[in-house]
Design an enzyme around this catalytic site. Structure first.
Site, short mmCIF file in Angstrom:
data_model
loop_
_atom_site.label_atom_id
_atom_site.label_comp_id
_atom_site.label_asym_id
_atom_site.label_seq_id
_atom_site.Cartn_x
_atom_site.Cartn_y
_atom_site.Cartn_z
N HIS A 175 49.19 36.37 36.89
CA HIS A 175 50.28 35.44 37.19
C HIS A 175 51.26 36.07 38.17
O HIS A 175 51.72 35.43 39.11
CB HIS A 175 50.98 35.07 35.88
CG HIS A 175 51.96 33.93 36.03
ND1 HIS A 175 51.55 32.62 36.15
CD2 HIS A 175 53.30 33.92 36.12
CE1 HIS A 175 52.61 31.85 36.27
NE2 HIS A 175 53.69 32.62 36.25
N ASN B 155 26.78 61.62 40.75
CA ASN B 155 25.68 62.55 40.50
C ASN B 155 25.47 62.79 39.01
O ASN B 155 24.34 62.87 38.53
CB ASN B 155 25.95 63.89 41.19
CG ASN B 155 25.59 63.87 42.67
OD1 ASN B 155 24.90 62.97 43.13
ND2 ASN B 155 26.06 64.84 43.40
N GLU C 7 43.35 32.61 36.83
CA GLU C 7 44.34 32.43 35.77
C GLU C 7 43.98 31.23 34.89
O GLU C 7 44.09 31.30 33.65
CB GLU C 7 45.72 32.23 36.41
CG GLU C 7 46.86 32.16 35.41
CD GLU C 7 48.18 31.86 36.11
OE1 GLU C 7 49.15 32.58 35.85
OE2 GLU C 7 48.23 30.91 36.91
#
Length: 682
Positions: free
Chosen positions: A44, A416, A66
């Site tokens: 918001h 990795n 929203e």
């Protein structure tokens, strides 16, 4: 609006990071109402600020997400993996847009249709949890009412809404926070009314406040669909007078009326103004706050400063340190005693100022670490591996410049660890390990250094396999293998193009990454090394300086030259005699308190040619061992300013920089790890 652009980008970046964190929390706990509310609040806020700045596409995407979250919050849609993926997809699009805006662009490239179609599909295909499917089959009339409700341009302060606000306000009062009703009236000729109200909202929130209701609603404020007056209900640790001054100072704010919010007022009653407070009234004493409220208020009372200004301040501080050293040197030379007291005071002030400047530049490593939970989540999903990602020591602080540079090396290391280190679920079970792999990212401070570690409980490295690959690539010769230490073997993994992965993937295993990690860390005057036990796991350790500009160093003399050794690398100093130096397995050593310490004679290494019977020994810490440097003389401890040696010396690893001394001469700063590595390789 350009004057607010920097603030918008900073806050949007923070809000997007907060959204990432909250969505991850929701994924781990789909029933977390706190996570849902936090996501809704941040979305918001982002919607409002983007609309205020004129980024309509960005605001539209925020509004769509929203609305989707509102269904979750009201229980009309359950949290699923698809929903989480959709939210993350939207966040990624918004993040790319903010980066584009930061680089001088706008939101024109944002693919609004793509996210709206995905949300539309979600609304059609996803419904309530299985238990509520029947309830979700509401009538066409009800659906129409719901649509009308979501699209209406104004809201009334209804009984249900007032009750919700009262409930939140009551809870805040129980936590000894203040709840106020504020009426803000802008000047009648005000231009960019929404921008002025955005600043009001921002000031309230950056000082620990929370807006729980606005009339008209924020959507209408963003569109400037209001006259000149806005009413707010807020929760804040601040008192009325303090709040009054804060809001009244916003440009084009004509009038501010603040009064305590009455949580017991009946729903049908409109809140009445019980008192008016002007800036001339005495300050109202704030009630005692909770610890969390105090912390929040303290954290948000800050000022954003351009990094270039901090760099300039640091450079000026460095010049001041050099000038102080030169003054001290001159006074010693001419034996002037009258200014000793003033000089001592100047030294204390300079030291305090130096400490403050350094602290201003320091930021917590969470600034870097916060991006990785989302990365790990996406990567583990892509590789179909279950990962328990643990972050430790995120409050550890280091210099902003260092923090900006370590992000990419850590990305390589973590990728990795997950792709190459952690085994598949079947492999782990077969090896008697838990099916979920663990990757730990930790940070801690040791003296003037920060230690960052990435460890995993995966398959580890095979020394034999490393040697085989190194021989194939010609990195070592057969005759060298027998005398290589585990440390030297593991250091081969940092060579360009080196990889033990026979099946490279797009994530890792093509020999690109660890050499980049090493180069980046060394460019920051740090060092990196690897520890591994086959079948148990791997740990990559990075040691970095807290700062890159001013350090405390021990000045030493070797021959006719002066060198500096960072205090952070030193364990102790003592006097040593030539007869005490013994050879063990071809290396010079000294027995110190029952411990055999290898020594490096800098008198011979630096070619001074002068070897006296009596010398000074500087014992340095390197990894978990100690190594001694034999020098002619110790000159004392001093604050020094690190200066780069320049491109001509880029291949000289033994020195990390130079320092200007008080007499104007240059002292080379010894890079302890590099010098030890060079000496051991001989």
């Amino acid at each position: 609006m350009s004057q607010y652009l920097g603030v918008f980008v900073d806050e949007a970046t923070e809000n997007l990071q907060g959204l990432n964190d909250a969505i991850l929390k929701l994924e781990s706990d789909p029933n977390s109402q706190d996570a849902i509310n936090e996501i809704f609040r941040l979305m918001h806020t982002l919607k409002g600020s983007s609309a205020t700045m004129g980024f309509s596409k960005m605001s539209k995407v925020c509004h769509a997400l929203e609305s989707l979250l509102d269904k979750v919050r009201s229980g009309k849609m359950k949290v699923t993996e698809d929903l989480i993926d959709l939210l993350f997809s939207g966040i990624d699009m918004l993040n790319e847009t903010v980066e584009n805006i930061e680089n001088g662009g706008d939101d024109s490239d944002l693919d609004v249709d793509k996210i709206l179609q995905a949300i539309s599909g979600k609304n059609e295909n996803s419904s309530v949890s299985e238990e509520k499917k029947e309830e979700s089959n509401s009538s066409d009339t009800e659906k129409k009412q719901e649509q009308d409700h979501s699209e209406k341009k104004s809201e009334e302060f209804t009984q249900d809404e007032l009750q919700a606000v009262r409930d939140v306000a009551q809870k805040a009062l129980e936590e000894n926070l203040n709840v106020y009703k504020i009426t803000v009236e802008l000047a009648k000729d005000s231009v960019m009314k929404s921008a002025r109200m955005y600043i009001v909202f921002h000031r309230i929130e950056e000082n620990g406040g929370q807006i729980i209701h606005s009339e008209p609603p924020t959507e209408e404020i963003e569109k400037e669909n209001f006259d000149t007056t806005v009413e707010l209900v807020i929760i804040t640790p601040m008192g009325i007078k303090e709040l009054q001054d804060l809001i009244s100072n916003v440009s084009e704010v004509e009038k501010v009326i603040i009064q305590p919010f009455d949580v017991k007022k009946k729903a049908e009653e409109k809140p009445k103004e019980t008192s008016k407070v002007t800036s001339s009234q005495p300050s109202e004493k704030s009630p005692a706050m909770t610890d969390s409220a105090k912390r929040r208020a303290k954290l948000t009372q800050s000022v954003r400063v351009d990094v270039e200004k901090l760099d300039t301040l640091m450079n000026l501080m460095a010049e001041l340190v050099i000038s102080r050293s030169r003054i001290e040197e001159t006074l010693k030379k001419y034996k002037i005693k009258e200014v000793d007291e003033s000089l001592s005071q100047l030294g204390r002030i300079t030291l305090d100022l130096q400490s403050i400047v350094m602290k201003i530049r320091m930021i917590p490593v969470s600034f870097v670490f916060d991006r990785f939970p989302r990365m790990v989540r996406d990567l583990s999903k892509k590789l179909n591996k279950k990962i328990n990602f643990v972050i430790q020591g995120e409050d550890t602080e280091l210099d902003r410049t260092v923090a900006d540079e370590i992000g990419e090396p850590l990305v390589h290391m973590i990728r990795n660890a997950i792709d190459h280190g952690i085994e598949s679920e079947e492999e782990r079970i077969g090896a008697g390990k838990p099916p979920v792999g663990t990757v730990i990212l930790s940070a801690r401070q040791e003296g003037d250094s920060v230690i960052i570690e990435v460890s995993d409980d995966g398959r580890g490295f095979s020394k034999e396999k490393i040697i085989k690959k190194a021989l194939e690539k010609g990195l070592i010769q057969e005759y060298e293998v027998a005398t290589m230490t585990p440390e030297e073997i593991f250091s081969l993994t940092f060579e360009p193009g080196f990889s033990t992965n026979d099946n490279p993937t797009e994530v890792s295993g093509r020999g690109v990454g660890m050499d980049v990690v090493k180069k980046t860390i060394e460019s920051l005057n740090g060092n990196v090394y690897l520890e591994s036990v086959e079948g148990k796991g791997t740990k990559v350790v990075i040691k970095l300086p807290l700062t890159l500009s001013i350090i405390q160093a021990l000045l030493i003399e070797v021959g006719e030259n002066v060198y500096a050794i960072p205090i952070s690398a030193i364990d102790s100093t003592l006097t040593v005699y030539q007869k005490d130096i013994k050879e063990v397995e071809g290396r010079k050593t000294v027995l110190i308190r029952g411990e055999i310490v290898p020594v490096i004679d800098l008198r011979l290494l630096f070619g001074s040619g002068r070897v006296e019977e009596k010398a000074d020994l500087v014992v340095n810490k390197y990894k978990d061992s100690k190594y001694g440097f034999i020098v002619d003389r110790l000159l004392g401890q001093q604050d020094i300013v690190i200066k780069a040696l320049g491109k001509l010396f880029k291949n000289v690893k033994e020195f990390s920089g130079g320092a200007i001394l008080g007499n104007g001469s240059i002292a080379l700063i010894i890079d302890v790890p590099s010098l030890i590595q060079k000496a051991l390789s001989r």
